[in-house]
Design a protein around this motif. Structure first.
Motif, PDB file in Angstrom:
ATOM      1  N   VAL A 137       5.250  41.268  18.496  1.00 43.49           N
ATOM      2  CA  VAL A 137       5.843  42.025  17.393  1.00 43.49           C
ATOM      3  C   VAL A 137       6.073  43.452  17.893  1.00 43.49           C
ATOM      4  CG1 VAL A 137       5.601  42.645  14.968  1.00 43.49           C
ATOM      5  CG2 VAL A 137       4.503  40.570  15.813  1.00 43.49           C
ATOM      6  N   PRO A 138       7.333  43.918  17.946  1.00 50.81           N
ATOM      7  CA  PRO A 138       7.671  45.145  18.665  1.00 50.81           C
ATOM      8  C   PRO A 138       7.004  46.432  18.195  1.00 50.81           C
ATOM      9  CG  PRO A 138       9.572  44.329  17.445  1.00 50.81           C
ATOM     10  CD  PRO A 138       8.515  43.287  17.360  1.00 50.81           C
ATOM     11  N   LEU A 139       6.764  46.608  16.906  1.00 49.00           N
ATOM     12  CA  LEU A 139       6.182  47.863  16.445  1.00 49.00           C
ATOM     13  C   LEU A 139       4.657  47.849  16.389  1.00 49.00           C
ATOM     14  CD1 LEU A 139       8.745  48.955  13.706  1.00 49.00           C
ATOM     15  CD2 LEU A 139       8.634  49.603  16.118  1.00 49.00           C
ATOM     16  N   ASN A 140       4.040  46.710  16.676  1.00 50.30           N
ATOM     17  CA  ASN A 140       2.592  46.635  16.828  1.00 50.30           C
ATOM     18  C   ASN A 140       2.285  46.820  18.302  1.00 50.30           C
ATOM     19  OD1 ASN A 140       3.081  44.605  14.361  1.00 50.30           O
ATOM     20  ND2 ASN A 140       1.039  45.515  14.193  1.00 50.30           N
ATOM     21  N   LYS A 141       2.144  48.033  18.714  1.00 48.25           N
ATOM     22  CA  LYS A 141       1.987  48.340  20.144  1.00 48.25           C
ATOM     23  C   LYS A 141       0.607  47.964  20.692  1.00 48.25           C
ATOM     24  CE  LYS A 141       5.867  50.985  20.429  1.00 48.25           C
ATOM     25  NZ  LYS A 141       6.983  50.148  20.369  1.00 48.25           N
ATOM     26  N   ALA A 142      -0.449  48.293  19.978  1.00 52.57           N
ATOM     27  CA  ALA A 142      -1.806  48.204  20.519  1.00 52.57           C
ATOM     28  C   ALA A 142      -2.307  46.777  20.698  1.00 52.57           C
ATOM     29  CB  ALA A 142      -2.769  48.982  19.627  1.00 52.57           C
ATOM     30  N   GLU A 143      -2.081  45.907  19.734  1.00 49.14           N
ATOM     31  CA  GLU A 143      -2.736  44.603  19.788  1.00 49.14           C
ATOM     32  C   GLU A 143      -1.797  43.406  19.805  1.00 49.14           C
ATOM     33  OE1 GLU A 143      -6.224  43.955  17.400  1.00 49.14           O
ATOM     34  OE2 GLU A 143      -6.203  46.060  16.822  1.00 49.14           O
ATOM     35  N   SER A 144      -0.531  43.600  19.961  1.00 48.42           N
ATOM     36  CA  SER A 144       0.406  42.487  19.951  1.00 48.42           C
ATOM     37  C   SER A 144       0.418  41.827  21.326  1.00 48.42           C
ATOM     38  CB  SER A 144       1.807  42.976  19.574  1.00 48.42           C
ATOM     39  OG  SER A 144       2.676  41.884  19.432  1.00 48.42           O
ATOM     40  N   THR A 145      -0.419  40.796  21.478  1.00 46.86           N
ATOM     41  CA  THR A 145      -0.562  40.121  22.780  1.00 46.86           C
ATOM     42  C   THR A 145       0.133  38.762  22.813  1.00 46.86           C
ATOM     43  OG1 THR A 145      -2.654  39.154  22.083  1.00 46.86           O
ATOM     44  CG2 THR A 145      -2.753  41.273  23.244  1.00 46.86           C
ATOM     45  N   GLY A 146       0.668  38.332  21.682  1.00 50.05           N
ATOM     46  CA  GLY A 146       1.322  37.028  21.628  1.00 50.05           C
ATOM     47  C   GLY A 146       2.600  36.992  22.443  1.00 50.05           C
ATOM     48  N   GLU A 147       3.060  35.787  22.707  1.00 49.44           N
ATOM     49  CA  GLU A 147       4.254  35.610  23.529  1.00 49.44           C
ATOM     50  C   GLU A 147       5.458  35.118  22.753  1.00 49.44           C
ATOM     51  OE1 GLU A 147       3.385  33.308  26.981  1.00 49.44           O
ATOM     52  OE2 GLU A 147       1.632  34.508  27.484  1.00 49.44           O
ATOM     53  N   LEU A 148       5.254  34.522  21.594  1.00 53.57           N
ATOM     54  CA  LEU A 148       6.361  33.975  20.817  1.00 53.57           C
ATOM     55  C   LEU A 148       7.003  35.066  19.963  1.00 53.57           C
ATOM     56  CD1 LEU A 148       4.582  30.748  19.523  1.00 53.57           C
ATOM     57  CD2 LEU A 148       6.138  30.949  21.468  1.00 53.57           C
ATOM     58  N   LEU A 149       8.251  34.862  19.574  1.00 59.95           N
ATOM     59  CA  LEU A 149       8.906  35.759  18.633  1.00 59.95           C
ATOM     60  C   LEU A 149       8.602  35.277  17.221  1.00 59.95           C
ATOM     61  CD1 LEU A 149      12.433  36.194  20.239  1.00 59.95           C
ATOM     62  CD2 LEU A 149      10.555  37.837  20.220  1.00 59.95           C
ATOM     63  N   LEU A 150       8.297  36.199  16.326  1.00 61.11           N
ATOM     64  CA  LEU A 150       8.071  35.840  14.928  1.00 61.11           C
ATOM     65  C   LEU A 150       9.390  36.022  14.185  1.00 61.11           C
ATOM     66  CD1 LEU A 150       6.379  34.980  12.549  1.00 61.11           C
ATOM     67  CD2 LEU A 150       5.549  37.342  12.346  1.00 61.11           C
ATOM     68  N   CYS A 151       9.978  34.906  13.804  1.00 57.79           N
ATOM     69  CA  CYS A 151      11.238  34.895  13.072  1.00 57.79           C
ATOM     70  C   CYS A 151      11.074  34.041  11.824  1.00 57.79           C
ATOM     71  CB  CYS A 151      12.358  34.316  13.926  1.00 57.79           C
ATOM     72  SG  CYS A 151      12.671  35.240  15.436  1.00 57.79           S
ATOM     73  N   ALA A 152      11.869  34.333  10.829  1.00 55.21           N
ATOM     74  CA  ALA A 152      11.914  33.517   9.617  1.00 55.21           C
ATOM     75  C   ALA A 152      13.378  33.411   9.216  1.00 55.21           C
ATOM     76  CB  ALA A 152      11.092  34.153   8.506  1.00 55.21           C
ATOM     77  N   HIS A 153      13.646  32.544   8.294  1.00 52.83           N
ATOM     78  CA  HIS A 153      15.012  32.337   7.843  1.00 52.83           C
ATOM     79  C   HIS A 153      15.019  32.410   6.330  1.00 52.83           C
ATOM     80  CE1 HIS A 153      14.522  30.565  11.810  1.00 52.83           C
ATOM     81  NE2 HIS A 153      15.661  31.193  12.012  1.00 52.83           N
ATOM     82  N   PHE A 154      15.746  33.396   5.800  1.00 53.34           N
ATOM     83  CA  PHE A 154      15.765  33.663   4.373  1.00 53.34           C
ATOM     84  C   PHE A 154      17.078  33.181   3.766  1.00 53.34           C
ATOM     85  CE2 PHE A 154      12.820  37.660   4.152  1.00 53.34           C
ATOM     86  CZ  PHE A 154      11.801  36.953   4.768  1.00 53.34           C
TER      87      PHE A 154
END
Length: 160
Positions: A137-154
């Motif tokens: 998650v781009p604006l979570n600098k300190a702890e965003s260690t995941g590799e997948l993109l978080l997307c949703a469809h509205f």
């Protein structure tokens, strides 16, 4: 086949990694769809509008986990908007969203959507950390260690 050039997700697909972890590690009843599609709202960047009614939109005592989204693209085939997560967090929702509006530069996005799911603090901490461990998650600098993109469809109704 992917609907969007920026990621490999599809409109009607729900990633299972987050839900599998919640099911294996807890007895919580909420899942990723609940976090991504509950209590949807939006605000414009402070350079566009200085009159924000965030406090009126969200109950003052609402507490839980939330996601800030950018409307990235539109799929004409499924009539769905591709939403890309910008930030995930937890806390007293109205105060946290107002702090983001005041403190973050969203001038490139101009319009920021949010979703939040009310839950107790202990669950919100778990939800936020699992999102950060699973997704980049781009604006979570300190702890965003995941590799997948978080997307949703509205749907259109969800973004109106």
């Amino acid at each position: 086949m992917s609907c969007y050039s920026c990621c490999s997700c599809e409109c009607l697909e729900t990633p299972l990694d987050f839900d599998a972890a919640v099911a294996a590690e807890t007895r919580f009843t909420w899942r990723l769809h609940d976090v991504c599609h509950s209590n949807i709202g939006w605000y414009t960047d402070k350079t566009i509008s200085d009159q924000q009614l965030l406090e009126d939109w969200i109950a003052k005592d609402a507490f839980g986990a939330y996601v800030l989204w950018h409307k990235d693209d539109y799929c004409e085939i499924h009539s769905m908007f591709h939403m890309r997560a910008l930030y995930v967090g937890k806390g007293q929702i109205g105060k946290r969203l107002l702090a983001h509006w005041k403190g973050k530069d969203f001038s490139a996005e101009m319009l920021v959507y949010w979703t939040f799911l009310e839950m107790p603090n202990r669950q919100a901490k778990y939800c936020e950390q699992l999102l950060l461990d699973t997704y980049r998650v781009p604006l979570n600098k300190a702890e965003s260690t995941g590799e997948l993109l978080l997307c949703a469809h509205f749907t259109q109704t969800e973004v109106d």
